[in-house]
Design a protein around this motif. Structure first.
Motif, mmCIF file in Angstrom:
data_model
loop_
_atom_site.group_PDB
_atom_site.id
_atom_site.type_symbol
_atom_site.label_atom_id
_atom_site.label_comp_id
_atom_site.label_asym_id
_atom_site.label_seq_id
_atom_site.Cartn_x
_atom_site.Cartn_y
_atom_site.Cartn_z
ATOM 1 N N GLY A 41 23.688 0.316 24.775
ATOM 2 C CA GLY A 41 23.020 -0.765 24.044
ATOM 3 C C GLY A 41 22.134 -1.569 24.970
ATOM 4 N N SER A 42 22.337 -2.886 24.973
ATOM 5 C CA SER A 42 21.475 -3.764 25.775
ATOM 6 C C SER A 42 22.125 -4.210 27.075
ATOM 7 C CB SER A 42 21.092 -5.000 24.951
ATOM 8 O OG SER A 42 22.265 -5.737 24.641
ATOM 9 N N GLY A 43 23.171 -3.517 27.495
ATOM 10 C CA GLY A 43 23.829 -3.930 28.727
ATOM 11 C C GLY A 43 24.503 -2.775 29.437
ATOM 12 N N ILE A 44 25.141 -3.125 30.517
ATOM 13 C CA ILE A 44 25.825 -2.135 31.352
ATOM 14 C C ILE A 44 27.054 -1.605 30.626
ATOM 15 C CG2 ILE A 44 27.120 -1.886 33.516
ATOM 16 C CD1 ILE A 44 25.094 -3.927 34.689
ATOM 17 N N ASP A 45 27.296 -0.315 30.760
ATOM 18 C CA ASP A 45 28.486 0.322 30.209
ATOM 19 C C ASP A 45 29.596 0.175 31.248
ATOM 20 O OD1 ASP A 45 30.479 1.917 29.206
ATOM 21 O OD2 ASP A 45 29.194 3.659 28.865
ATOM 22 N N TRP A 46 30.471 -0.753 31.009
ATOM 23 C CA TRP A 46 31.502 -1.113 31.983
ATOM 24 C C TRP A 46 32.740 -0.213 31.933
ATOM 25 C CZ3 TRP A 46 30.463 -4.266 35.832
ATOM 26 C CH2 TRP A 46 29.403 -5.157 35.694
ATOM 27 N N ARG A 47 32.810 0.713 30.989
ATOM 28 C CA ARG A 47 34.042 1.490 30.804
ATOM 29 C C ARG A 47 34.529 2.178 32.072
ATOM 30 N NH1 ARG A 47 32.260 4.628 25.502
ATOM 31 N NH2 ARG A 47 30.385 4.665 26.782
ATOM 32 N N ASP A 48 33.620 2.682 32.895
ATOM 33 C CA ASP A 48 34.031 3.406 34.100
ATOM 34 C C ASP A 48 33.723 2.648 35.393
ATOM 35 O OD1 ASP A 48 35.026 5.560 32.618
ATOM 36 O OD2 ASP A 48 33.051 6.505 32.514
ATOM 37 N N LEU A 49 33.384 1.384 35.265
ATOM 38 C CA LEU A 49 33.098 0.556 36.443
ATOM 39 C C LEU A 49 34.185 -0.499 36.590
ATOM 40 C CD1 LEU A 49 29.272 -0.096 35.951
ATOM 41 C CD2 LEU A 49 30.326 1.508 37.549
ATOM 42 N N PRO A 50 34.713 -0.690 37.793
ATOM 43 C CA PRO A 50 35.705 -1.749 37.983
ATOM 44 C C PRO A 50 35.050 -3.113 37.744
ATOM 45 C CG PRO A 50 35.125 -0.736 40.086
ATOM 46 C CD PRO A 50 34.411 0.031 39.027
ATOM 47 N N HIS A 51 35.722 -3.957 36.949
ATOM 48 C CA HIS A 51 35.120 -5.233 36.580
ATOM 49 C C HIS A 51 36.163 -6.242 36.110
ATOM 50 C CE1 HIS A 51 35.535 -3.091 32.746
ATOM 51 N NE2 HIS A 51 35.585 -4.286 32.175
ATOM 52 N N HIS A 52 35.717 -7.489 36.033
ATOM 53 C CA HIS A 52 36.468 -8.592 35.417
ATOM 54 C C HIS A 52 35.509 -9.288 34.468
ATOM 55 C CE1 HIS A 52 39.919 -8.294 38.059
ATOM 56 N NE2 HIS A 52 39.145 -8.389 39.125
ATOM 57 N N PHE A 109 24.831 -13.984 25.491
ATOM 58 C CA PHE A 109 25.196 -15.393 25.663
ATOM 59 C C PHE A 109 26.708 -15.622 25.681
ATOM 60 C CE2 PHE A 109 21.031 -15.962 23.446
ATOM 61 C CZ PHE A 109 20.352 -16.616 24.460
ATOM 62 N N MET A 110 27.523 -14.588 25.502
ATOM 63 C CA MET A 110 28.944 -14.796 25.234
ATOM 64 C C MET A 110 29.911 -14.328 26.314
ATOM 65 S SD MET A 110 28.948 -16.457 22.486
ATOM 66 C CE MET A 110 30.708 -16.531 22.358
ATOM 67 N N THR A 111 29.492 -13.436 27.180
ATOM 68 C CA THR A 111 30.439 -12.845 28.131
ATOM 69 C C THR A 111 29.822 -12.726 29.505
ATOM 70 O OG1 THR A 111 31.349 -11.499 26.325
ATOM 71 C CG2 THR A 111 31.942 -10.860 28.555
ATOM 72 N N LEU A 112 30.598 -13.052 30.514
ATOM 73 C CA LEU A 112 30.237 -12.761 31.901
ATOM 74 C C LEU A 112 31.107 -11.611 32.355
ATOM 75 C CD1 LEU A 112 30.059 -16.284 33.583
ATOM 76 C CD2 LEU A 112 28.169 -14.901 32.718
ATOM 77 N N THR A 113 30.496 -10.633 32.993
ATOM 78 C CA THR A 113 31.246 -9.518 33.546
ATOM 79 C C THR A 113 30.796 -9.320 34.981
ATOM 80 O OG1 THR A 113 31.393 -8.481 31.362
ATOM 81 C CG2 THR A 113 31.891 -7.095 33.278
ATOM 82 N N ALA A 114 31.764 -9.287 35.885
ATOM 83 C CA ALA A 114 31.491 -9.123 37.304
ATOM 84 C C ALA A 114 31.952 -7.755 37.767
ATOM 85 C CB ALA A 114 32.211 -10.189 38.117
ATOM 86 N N ARG A 115 31.112 -7.097 38.533
ATOM 87 C CA ARG A 115 31.537 -5.843 39.158
ATOM 88 C C ARG A 115 32.452 -6.200 40.315
ATOM 89 N NH1 ARG A 115 27.955 -0.643 40.911
ATOM 90 N NH2 ARG A 115 29.742 0.736 41.144
ATOM 91 N N VAL A 116 33.542 -5.482 40.410
ATOM 92 C CA VAL A 116 34.497 -5.719 41.512
ATOM 93 C C VAL A 116 34.695 -4.452 42.313
ATOM 94 C CG1 VAL A 116 35.669 -7.611 40.383
ATOM 95 C CG2 VAL A 116 36.505 -5.289 40.017
#
Length: 138
Positions: free
Chosen positions: A37-48, A131-138
């Motif tokens: 979609g309009s953002g990073i696909d976090w499913r396989d990336l370590p994140h918080h 506007f609703m979520t912050l996701t950080a790569r860890v």
């Protein structure tokens, strides 16, 4: 970024617009990651992640201090590959990112000064989505 609208904030917070080249380089790094979609696909990336609904600025800062972005004193904030970003202090970025961009998605990465030059660390980043979520790569 809304550089023309945030001049007083930039001055008050010892922040500065950055060349479009840095925004483009950060965008190139982000574009190499998996997307959905309009953002990073976090499913396989370590994140918080942090949902922003009802969260205070202090809670955002506290959360961000637990991410790799906190290893840097400064943050580069961008919301477009074709417009200047803003370089500001870590805590100012975490408190005021909503003021700096009225676009639903924005990206922040750590930055340091080396011999007076800005050196961003693209792999230490946070994405704001819708506007609703912050996701950080860890």
């Amino acid at each position: 970024m809304r550089i023309d609208q945030i001049g007083p904030w930039l001055h008050e917070h010892d922040a500065a617009p950055q060349p479009v080249l840095l925004s483009a380089q950060f965008n190139a790094y982000l574009s190499a990651l998996p997307w959905t979609g309009s953002g990073i696909d976090w499913r396989d990336l370590p994140h918080h992640s942090l949902t922003l609904d009802g969260i205070s600025d202090d809670e955002v800062v506290k959360w961000a201090r637990q991410t790799p972005l906190a290893l840097h004193t400064h943050v580069l904030i961008t919301d477009s590959a074709t417009e200047p970003g803003v370089l500001c202090h870590f805590e100012d970025a975490m408190r005021d990112f909503e003021l700096l961009s009225n676009r639903p998605e924005l990206y922040m990465c750590g930055a340091d000064f080396v011999n007076g030059d800005v050196h961003p660390t693209f792999h230490r980043f946070i994405e704001r989505r819708s506007f609703m979520t912050l996701t950080a790569r860890v």
